[in-house]
Design a protein around this motif. Structure first.
Motif, PDB file in Angstrom:
ATOM      1  N   MET A   1       7.452  -1.618   4.326  1.00  0.00           N
ATOM      2  CA  MET A   1       6.616  -1.656   3.130  1.00  0.00           C
ATOM      3  C   MET A   1       6.938  -2.910   2.315  1.00  0.00           C
ATOM      4  O   MET A   1       8.030  -3.475   2.401  1.00  0.00           O
TER       5      MET A   1
ATOM      6  N   MET B   1       5.911  -5.026  -1.690  1.00  0.00           N
ATOM      7  CA  MET B   1       5.323  -4.912  -3.020  1.00  0.00           C
ATOM      8  C   MET B   1       5.219  -6.300  -3.640  1.00  0.00           C
ATOM      9  O   MET B   1       6.133  -7.122  -3.521  1.00  0.00           O
TER      10      MET B   1
ATOM     11  N   ILE C   1       1.503  -2.106  -3.918  1.00  0.00           N
ATOM     12  CA  ILE C   1       2.340  -1.649  -2.807  1.00  0.00           C
ATOM     13  C   ILE C   1       1.560  -1.815  -1.506  1.00  0.00           C
ATOM     14  O   ILE C   1       0.404  -1.392  -1.402  1.00  0.00           O
TER      15      ILE C   1
ATOM     16  N   ALA D   1       6.070   4.096  -4.041  1.00  0.00           N
ATOM     17  CA  ALA D   1       6.197   3.310  -2.813  1.00  0.00           C
ATOM     18  C   ALA D   1       6.724   4.170  -1.669  1.00  0.00           C
ATOM     19  O   ALA D   1       6.250   4.078  -0.527  1.00  0.00           O
TER      20      ALA D   1
END
Length: 710
Positions: free
Chosen positions: A474, A476, A485, A530
């Motif tokens: 992931m 951001m 995000i 997130a």
């Protein structure tokens, strides 16, 4: 530089243990040095940073090396040289933990060669030194004159019996259901890495909060130490103001802005996007050259750096303002996935995991206990029966690079993937397992592709894992007010972002995580959001993997080694091995098997492995013959070995005994040779064992119908 005076501060951990930080006593010619002590564990940390920047450096030349001295636990190294050599994998992993925590806090554009050395000089083997390495590194920088935006510290947080414990002792970790390392400043969490037994996102957030509270105490202690040291620590070096050129930046913006925005909207693949941005940079250089030699002499050196900076800022703004990703995906969308298992016909298990332009080929090999990896570190000599190795050849990104073995990045990625999969291995597993992940294409998140490919390879091999595991990377992008995000980030998005984190797990919960947070003041609410988005992505990937395999195959590959275990009385271990290993060596040679014997819990455990079923059966029978222990009431097929006037000696299993003339038949036997002959097969039963001599009493007649007497 005047003589440094020994100075120290102390603080207490949540459990009451005292930690002391001392400076001015050891390594005083380093620019900063401290000794951190917790009970009998002591770490010396030093930092030296050049006063002038490295000419032509394109990145901050920082090196962090953590090493454990064998003398710290009263051991002599077991290697050929009998001295500390290159860092082992564990030391590399600790070095990476510290590097990732301190690196972001050096000034932008700081290109001075800098070296941090952390040395474990004493260990009580209770307090784990990796929990204090970053504290030591930070304190060494704080008491130096080096410009840095610290202090920071790291702590281990474990959930044990439902409670969160900071820096637990080694033995306590055996029962931990969650274990993470948290790095933070006084105000911000910077890094998280660890593993868990399928924990929930809320558990991870709570552990981070507990860790940050403990870190605040440690940061305040470092600031107190700096004040006690005085000017040497509080007055920092004066860095020259970096040269700049408004004209160069203006040209960069004028020539490239619209073109970069067009690329951001282009939904291009990696190579097309790379070529498009390269073409823009070429056009920019041509436009700069048209300004003339005099202009280039004054402003030309800024063009390349300014372009990279403006490119990053422009792409970030497009993502934040329009929520448009470089490849056209939605912010929570995972790239297309395809998987395949049983791809390598000779491997014991194999799988391909392909997500977008990232591809991992995992191969799995099953071995015996003889194949276990010996890990000879200063603190312990252990044996590991699960190994995961990660390879990242330059071909995966279309480049050329000498193959020099795994670097620190490869070691770190392998560790993350390995700890993710280790959580789902069966408790009873006789095999040594090695997984190798070869990255054949890469455009971000190859470590998570390794987790997915490794999980599929385990299932393909027939290893009964408790559940499939997937992983997602992931990212951001944030400007302090807008937080975007991104699921399943590209390599380019990783470079753009303010936070990147990897989460692995099953459909029930998290098994491992790794986070690097580059933005100040990240609210826990954003981190929770997130993690929730990561969970959705992780479950989606599990669903895609399930299209190929949902559970482990029922059986091993036909060519995989079969393994059986026999429990024997420990008194027979020597008999199975034989003098000088003669018996077991001959047995392995004749049956084509690998036999391993070890004493466990006062018993002998014999492991036999082979790809040949007949060889496995033969070795098992031979060992059972050697370890055969007859008991009263057992019946056996026997062979007459020799005839005597008083009976016959017979063999059965690995034993022999006398069948007395009175037990041959219900009828009176005058001459044994009239009834039995050498080599004749008969059945006998053990009817007794003499307590003093241990000799067995055998009978043939009790297995025969008893004649009726008038």
């Amino acid at each position: 530089m005047g003589k440094k005076i020994p100075t120290s501060v102390s603080f207490n951990l949540p459990d009451g243990k005292e930690v002391t930080i001392e400076t001015g006593k050891l390594a005083t010619q380093a620019h900063g040095s401290v000794v951190v002590r917790i009970e009998d564990t002591m770490i010396l940390a030093t930092i030296v940073s050049a006063h002038e920047p490295r000419e032509g450096a394109g990145f901050f030349p920082l090196s962090v090396d953590y090493q454990e001295k064998y003398a710290a636990v009263g051991r002599i190294p077991g290697n050929f040289f009998r001295r500390e050599t290159r860092l082992n994998d564990y030391e590399i992993l600790v070095s990476r933990l510290v590097d990732r925590a301190i690196r972001p806090l050096f000034p932008d554009g700081y290109m001075h060669d800098t070296q941090v050395i952390l040395t474990l000089h004493s260990s009580d083997q209770r307090n784990l030194p990796d929990s204090y390495a970053a504290l030591a590194a930070s304190a060494a920088i704080v008491v130096s004159d080096i410009n840095w935006n610290g202090p920071i510290s790291e702590v281990r947080v474990a959930k044990i019996d439902g409670k969160y414990v900071v820096n637990p002792e080694k033995d306590a970790l055996e029962g931990a259901e969650l274990e993470i390392i948290v790095a933070a400043t006084l105000d911000n969490v910077m890094m998280v890495e660890g593993e868990a037994n399928e924990c929930q996102e809320a558990d991870l957030i709570e552990a981070i909060k507990v860790g940050h509270e403990a870190i605040k105490v440690q940061c305040k202690a470092q600031l107190e130490l700096a004040e006690l040291v005085g000017e040497a620590a509080t007055v920092k070096r004066v860095l020259p103001e970096a040269p700049s050129s408004d004209e160069a930046m203006a040209l960069v913006k004028e020539v490239t802005t619209d073109k970069i925005i067009a690329v951001a909207h282009g939904a291009m693949d990696k190579v097309t996007r790379k070529n498009a941005l390269k073409a823009i940079k070429t056009e920019l250089k041509e436009a700069a050259a048209e300004k003339g030699e005099e202009w280039m002499a004054e402003h030309g050196s800024f063009i390349s750096g300014y372009f990279d900076k403006h490119k990053k800022a422009t792409l970030r703004e497009v993502v934040m303002s329009e929520k448009v990703r470089l490849d056209g995906r939605a912010t929570d969308q995972v790239r297309p996935i395809w998987t395949e298992v049983d791809y390598l016909p000779s491997a014991h298990g194999s799988a391909i995991f392909n997500r977008g332009e990232t591809q991992a080929l995992a191969s799995l090999t099953l071995g015996t206990k003889l194949d276990k990896k010996m890990e000879d570190t200063a603190l312990a000599q252990t044996y590991e029966k699960f190994m995961l190795h990660y390879n990242f050849p330059a071909l995966s990104v279309g480049e050329i690079k000498p193959m020099r073995g795994p670097g620190r990045r490869e070691v770190g990625h392998a560790n993350l993937a390995g700890r993710s999969l280790k959580k789902v291995l069966p408790e009873e597993n006789p095999y040594t397992i090695r997984i190798v992940s070869d990255i054949l294409e890469s455009n971000g998140s190859s470590s998570m592709a390794t987790v997915c490919a490794g999980s599929l390879a385990l299932m393909d091999a027939g290893i009964p894992i408790t559940a499939p595991v997937s992983g997602i990377a992931m990212g951001m992008i944030s400007d302090g007010t807008r937080n975007i995000i991104l699921s399943d980030i590209l390599g380019d998005e990783d470079a753009l972002g303010d936070m990147d984190f990897k989460v692995t797990g099953t459909d029930k919960g998290i098994t491992a995580c790794q986070m690097d947070i580059k933005v100040d003041g990240l609210p826990y609410e954003t981190l929770t959001a997130a993690l929730d988005q990561a969970k959705a992505g992780r479950l989606h990937i599990l669903g895609e993997m399930a299209k190929t395999l949902t559970k482990s195959n029922e059986d091993l590959k036909p060519h995989a080694p079969r393994m059986v275990e026999i429990i024997i009385d420990k008194s027979f271990i020597g008999a199975v091995i034989g003098p000088g290993g003669k018996v077991i060596q001959e047995m392995q040679a004749s049956t084509g098997t690998v036999i391993n014997i070890e004493e466990v819990d006062d018993k002998g455990v014999v492991s036999i492995a082979s790809t040949d079923a007949e060889g496995l059966k033969s070795a098992k029978e031979q060992i059972e013959k050697i370890t055969f222990v007859p008991s009263v009431g057992d019946e056996y097929d026997a062979t007459v070995d020799s005839i005597m006037p008083y009976g016959a000696f017979v063999k059965f299993g690995s034993k022999s005994g006398l069948l007395h003339v009175s037990e041959i038949s219900w009828d009176r036997v005058e001459n044994v040779g009239d009834v039995l002959s050498e080599g004749q097969s008969i059945k006998v039963k053990i009817i007794g064992i003499d307590e003093r001599s241990g000799k067995m009493r055998l009978s043939r007649k009790v297995l025969m119908p008893k004649p009726e007497r008038n």
